[in-house]
Design an enzyme around this catalytic site. Structure first.
Site, PDB file in Angstrom:
ATOM      1  N   ASP A   1      35.964 -59.729  36.653  1.00 24.54           N
ATOM      2  CA  ASP A   1      34.715 -60.607  35.512  1.00 24.54           C
ATOM      3  C   ASP A   1      33.521 -59.527  35.761  1.00 24.54           C
ATOM      4  O   ASP A   1      32.612 -59.692  35.811  1.00 24.54           O
ATOM      5  CB  ASP A   1      34.340 -61.810  36.949  1.00 24.54           C
ATOM      6  CG  ASP A   1      33.330 -62.655  36.186  1.00 24.54           C
ATOM      7  OD1 ASP A   1      33.198 -62.612  34.528  1.00 24.54           O
ATOM      8  OD2 ASP A   1      32.520 -63.382  36.733  1.00 24.54           O
TER       9      ASP A   1
ATOM     10  N   LYS B   1      24.986 -64.567  50.464  1.00 20.03           N
ATOM     11  CA  LYS B   1      25.433 -65.869  49.353  1.00 20.03           C
ATOM     12  C   LYS B   1      26.023 -66.330  50.149  1.00 20.03           C
ATOM     13  O   LYS B   1      26.973 -66.458  51.020  1.00 20.03           O
ATOM     14  CB  LYS B   1      26.583 -64.988  48.566  1.00 20.03           C
ATOM     15  CG  LYS B   1      26.364 -66.058  46.794  1.00 20.03           C
ATOM     16  CD  LYS B   1      27.269 -65.536  46.245  1.00 20.03           C
ATOM     17  CE  LYS B   1      27.495 -66.524  45.181  1.00 20.03           C
ATOM     18  NZ  LYS B   1      27.575 -65.606  43.841  1.00 20.03           N
TER      19      LYS B   1
ATOM     20  N   GLY C   1      18.999 -67.657  43.502  1.00 23.14           N
ATOM     21  CA  GLY C   1      19.814 -67.784  42.109  1.00 23.14           C
ATOM     22  C   GLY C   1      20.810 -69.001  43.241  1.00 23.14           C
ATOM     23  O   GLY C   1      21.160 -68.275  44.181  1.00 23.14           O
TER      24      GLY C   1
ATOM     25  N   MET D   1      29.508 -70.930  42.843  1.00 24.71           N
ATOM     26  CA  MET D   1      30.304 -70.660  43.680  1.00 24.71           C
ATOM     27  C   MET D   1      28.710 -70.632  45.276  1.00 24.71           C
ATOM     28  O   MET D   1      29.461 -71.626  46.312  1.00 24.71           O
ATOM     29  CB  MET D   1      30.155 -68.838  44.189  1.00 24.71           C
ATOM     30  CG  MET D   1      31.822 -68.834  43.231  1.00 24.71           C
ATOM     31  SD  MET D   1      32.717 -69.021  43.457  1.00 24.71           S
ATOM     32  CE  MET D   1      33.418 -68.253  44.850  1.00 24.71           C
TER      33      MET D   1
END
Length: 598
Positions: free
Chosen positions: A147, A52, A31, A35
């Site tokens: 979050d 990531k 994905g 960020m």
């Protein structure tokens, strides 16, 4: 910043995507968000991970890299049972990146909003139980998630896992800077706490509010605070000032969710209080999901197995095998030859920096475990030597006792002033009773010290395999042995945790060696007062006065008592206990070495 999964499907790599990041081979895209991009990757040892990368514009933000490094270092202290464990990170790279354990499964948002609808009460209770444990691990590491939302909760067969500590920060931070210092709203408005919307300093209670909103979403299938799309300010106003809409939430869960969604942080329950409530008493998260969700998870797991490594190619021998199989199809009676594939290795440099060197197999690692490069190697050698000396001392004591029991007598022409001073037991010479007794005390004391050091080190090694999942504080690996009551269970529980955490396979290795060693050790411990008693104190001297009127002879003999025979059996038991302990040390060391190298 830290995520384990962004989407349920793996997309192919694009032209601008790299083939690898550091030592991780990229397999596909999971994905892309605000960020950065999240990739599915494989570690040098073959583990599936999520990597990531951070966008260049964010990396150029002042103090970003310093904050990134701090948060990754703290996040690595969070246990990986209920969260996606942070495995590695590089805040100094051209594009900073972080690697976490890959969590195979959809997000809670995908399960509820896109696939199966709201969850039944049983599943919501399992969700609450798992999320409470995840937040407990996060808070214990000094973090606030900030979050927590359905898209940051992964649904797996074993239970929920919390991911994406993207805006988490250390609790003891003295500033309110970080990502909020730019004036950007941080968090997802529908799940943010009132104090987070107001820009106040956050505490752990903020995550409790988000937990209540997530549970309401799972139970009712919608947000407890809703507004028309695009009306962000209206949504925030309702979070701060209006009560939540809990229509559709099952009655048994209403009280729990209402308490979590209290406007005042002081009115919300703590995690410890939540974990004591009956609504979260779902200790076993086995079949915690509806059957249709479990079936979908199984299908996705099978699809993951089909994910190919773009850097794996067929060898010339494999290509020849394919040709042979093609020929076999047209030639009746000839069995087909299956092709083989091997991981591609760059000729410019392999995994260890040498060209063309394949990765070590598990069998190779087990052979390495038999060498000298193993965890706590120096202490392990000391334990082996001292176990040998203790066993040898006990064996010699047994031989000495049997020698005396065979009828050894001591003849003297006059009475001895004190029969208890008879130390010379026949022709033993330097191997008399005093030497062996003091040798037992000396070797036993040294073994105790070496064992405690070795035990504490292997426990520390096991902590690296399963961060936060071992029971008791690390210091108890030493202190527990000195608590008489704890000796009956605490060291064994620590040993069990170390054993299971050190098992190199998916299933824990059989603990027969561990259990046999503990049974013998416990018996030795409970009978230690009799074992440490000088065995000559258990003998009775036999004095016979034989006289003819002219002179007398004094015949000193030893009569074995039942306690003496028990003492002899205990010395034999010590030999068996030392042997079992050596086997346990050897097996555990081999498992840890295999897992470290794998």
């Amino acid at each position: 910043m830290f995520t384990g999964r962004e989407s349920s499907a793996v997309q192919p790599l694009q032209e601008q995507d790299p083939d690898r990041i550091a030592d991780f081979r990229l397999l596909g895209r999971l994905g892309e968000g605000g960020m950065g991009v999240v990739y599915l990757a494989r570690s040098p040892r073959g583990r599936m991970v999520a990597v990531k990368t951070i966008r260049a514009e964010l990396a150029a933000t002042p103090d970003f890299r310093l904050r990134f490094a701090k948060e990754t270092a703290v996040a690595q202290q969070v246990g990986g049972e209920w969260t996606a464990a942070v495995l590695d990170a590089d805040p100094d790279a051209a594009l900073p990146w972080v690697a976490t354990a890959y969590v195979a499964g959809p997000t809670l948002y995908q399960v509820v909003a896109e696939r199966h609808g709201l969850l039944p009460e049983r599943s919501v209770r399992g969700l609450a139980s798992g999320l409470c444990r995840a937040l407990s691990d996060i808070h214990d590491a000094g973090l606030i998630h900030r979050d927590l939302k359905p898209s940051n909760v992964m649904v797996t067969i074993d239970g929920p896992k919390v991911i994406d500590f993207g805006i988490a920060r250390a609790v003891d931070s003295s500033t309110t800077g970080g990502l909020t210092s730019t004036g950007v709203v941080v968090g997802s408005p529908g799940f943010m706490s009132p104090e987070q919307i107001r820009g106040e300093r956050l505490t752990e209670a903020s995550d409790i509010f988000s937990l209540g909103a997530v549970l309401a979403f799972a139970a009712a299938g919608r947000l407890p605070f809703e507004a028309t799309e695009g009306q962000l300010h209206a949504l925030m106003y309702r979070v701060v000032h209006e009560p939540p809409d809990l229509t559709g939430v099952p009655e048994p869960l209403l009280a729990l969710i209402k308490d979590c969604l209290a406007k005042d942080p002081a009115d919300r329950p703590t995690l410890a209080e939540l974990q004591e409530r009956k609504e979260t008493q779902y200790r076993s998260l086995g079949p915690w999901l509806p059957p249709e969700v479990l079936a979908r998870l199984g299908q996705e797991a099978v699809q993951l197995l089909d994910q190919e490594d773009p850097r794996t190619r067929m060898t010339p021998s494999a290509e020849a095998g394919v040709e042979a199989m093609a020929e076999a199809v047209t030639a009746p009676g000839r069995p087909p030859t299956a092709p083989s594939t091997v991981p591609f290795t760059d000729r410019t440099g392999g995994e260890d920096g040498r060209a063309g060197v394949p990765m070590l197999r598990l069998a190779d690692e087990r052979r390495r475990a038999r060498g000298h490069k193993a965890p706590a190697d120096g202490c392990r050698a000391a334990v082996y030597w001292l176990l040998t000396l203790v066993a040898l001392t006990s064996a010699l004591t047994v031989v000495q006792q049997l020698h005396v029991a065979s009828g050894q007598e001591l003849l003297y022409d006059e009475p001895l002033p004190d029969a208890d001073d008879i130390w010379d037991l026949g022709d033993w010479g330097v191997l008399s009773f005093p030497l062996l007794w003091y040798a037992k005390l000396c070797f036993g004391s040294a073994l105790l010290v070496a064992w405690l050091v070795w035990f504490s080190r292997v426990r520390a090694t096991a902590e690296k395999f399963a961060p936060g999942r071992l029971r008791y504080d690390p210091s108890m690996a030493v202190i527990g042995w000195f608590i008489p009551i704890a000796n009956l269970f605490l060291p064994k529980q620590i040993a069990d945790d170390v054993w299971h955490a050190s098992s190199p396979g998916r299933r824990p290795a059989p603990a027969r060696v561990l259990n046999a060693w503990w049974a013998l050790w416990l018996t030795t411990f409970l009978t230690s007062p009799l074992f440490t008693t000088p065995w000559t104190a258990l003998l009775s001297e036999h004095i016979e006065d034989v006289g003819d009127g002219m002179s007398s002879d004094y015949d000193y003999g030893y009569a074995f008592l039942p306690e003496t025979w028990i003492n002899l059996v205990l010395h034999v038991l010590v030999v068996l206990t030392a042997l079992a302990a050596a086997l346990y040390v050897r097996r555990l060391t081999a498992m840890q070495a295999t897992k470290l190298h794998s």
